[in-house]
Design a protein around this motif. Sequence first.
Motif, PDB file in Angstrom:
ATOM      1  N   UNK A 141      43.520  23.995  29.337  1.00 56.96           N
ATOM      2  CA  UNK A 141      44.212  25.282  29.472  1.00 56.96           C
ATOM      3  C   UNK A 141      43.259  26.453  29.275  1.00 56.96           C
ATOM      4  N   UNK A 142      42.282  26.279  28.413  1.00 55.83           N
ATOM      5  CA  UNK A 142      41.353  27.370  28.108  1.00 55.83           C
ATOM      6  C   UNK A 142      40.542  27.772  29.336  1.00 55.83           C
ATOM      7  N   UNK A 143      40.157  26.819  30.163  1.00 53.47           N
ATOM      8  CA  UNK A 143      39.330  27.083  31.325  1.00 53.47           C
ATOM      9  C   UNK A 143      40.122  26.989  32.628  1.00 53.47           C
ATOM     10  N   UNK A 144      41.415  27.140  32.566  1.00 51.78           N
ATOM     11  CA  UNK A 144      42.255  27.000  33.757  1.00 51.78           C
ATOM     12  C   UNK A 144      41.860  28.018  34.820  1.00 51.78           C
ATOM     13  N   UNK A 145      41.799  27.559  36.047  1.00 49.48           N
ATOM     14  CA  UNK A 145      41.460  28.413  37.180  1.00 49.48           C
ATOM     15  C   UNK A 145      42.717  29.119  37.662  1.00 49.48           C
ATOM     16  N   UNK A 146      42.589  30.398  37.941  1.00 51.95           N
ATOM     17  CA  UNK A 146      43.712  31.147  38.500  1.00 51.95           C
ATOM     18  C   UNK A 146      43.815  30.799  39.981  1.00 51.95           C
ATOM     19  N   UNK A 147      44.853  30.076  40.353  1.00 57.14           N
ATOM     20  CA  UNK A 147      44.982  29.572  41.722  1.00 57.14           C
ATOM     21  C   UNK A 147      45.129  30.697  42.736  1.00 57.14           C
ATOM     22  N   UNK A 148      45.514  31.882  42.310  1.00 55.36           N
ATOM     23  CA  UNK A 148      45.627  33.005  43.232  1.00 55.36           C
ATOM     24  C   UNK A 148      44.251  33.522  43.642  1.00 55.36           C
ATOM     25  N   UNK A 149      43.231  33.267  42.819  1.00 51.73           N
ATOM     26  CA  UNK A 149      41.883  33.751  43.113  1.00 51.73           C
ATOM     27  C   UNK A 149      41.147  32.843  44.093  1.00 51.73           C
ATOM     28  N   UNK A 150      41.563  31.605  44.236  1.00 54.57           N
ATOM     29  CA  UNK A 150      40.827  30.633  45.042  1.00 54.57           C
ATOM     30  C   UNK A 150      40.692  31.057  46.509  1.00 54.57           C
ATOM     31  N   UNK A 151      41.765  31.477  47.207  1.00 53.33           N
ATOM     32  CA  UNK A 151      41.596  31.880  48.613  1.00 53.33           C
ATOM     33  C   UNK A 151      40.634  33.060  48.786  1.00 53.33           C
ATOM     34  N   UNK A 152      40.696  34.020  47.887  1.00 52.78           N
ATOM     35  CA  UNK A 152      39.806  35.175  47.990  1.00 52.78           C
ATOM     36  C   UNK A 152      38.353  34.766  47.764  1.00 52.78           C
TER      37      UNK A 152
END
Length: 51
Positions: free
Chosen positions: A24-35
Amino acid sequence: MKADKYRFDGARTCDLRALSCDGKEDATDKDEIPAKTAEKLQKMTALEAER
């Protein structure tokens, strides 16, 4: 987890129990992936054009 959390230089006691193991601490923000993907594709296209 970030690799620097695993670095051991002997300055202190190595205690693996203090490290998080749930991701959880290093979770990737899935909204940032396409950008980020689009940005990297542009960089790759520019680098290929320089050949």
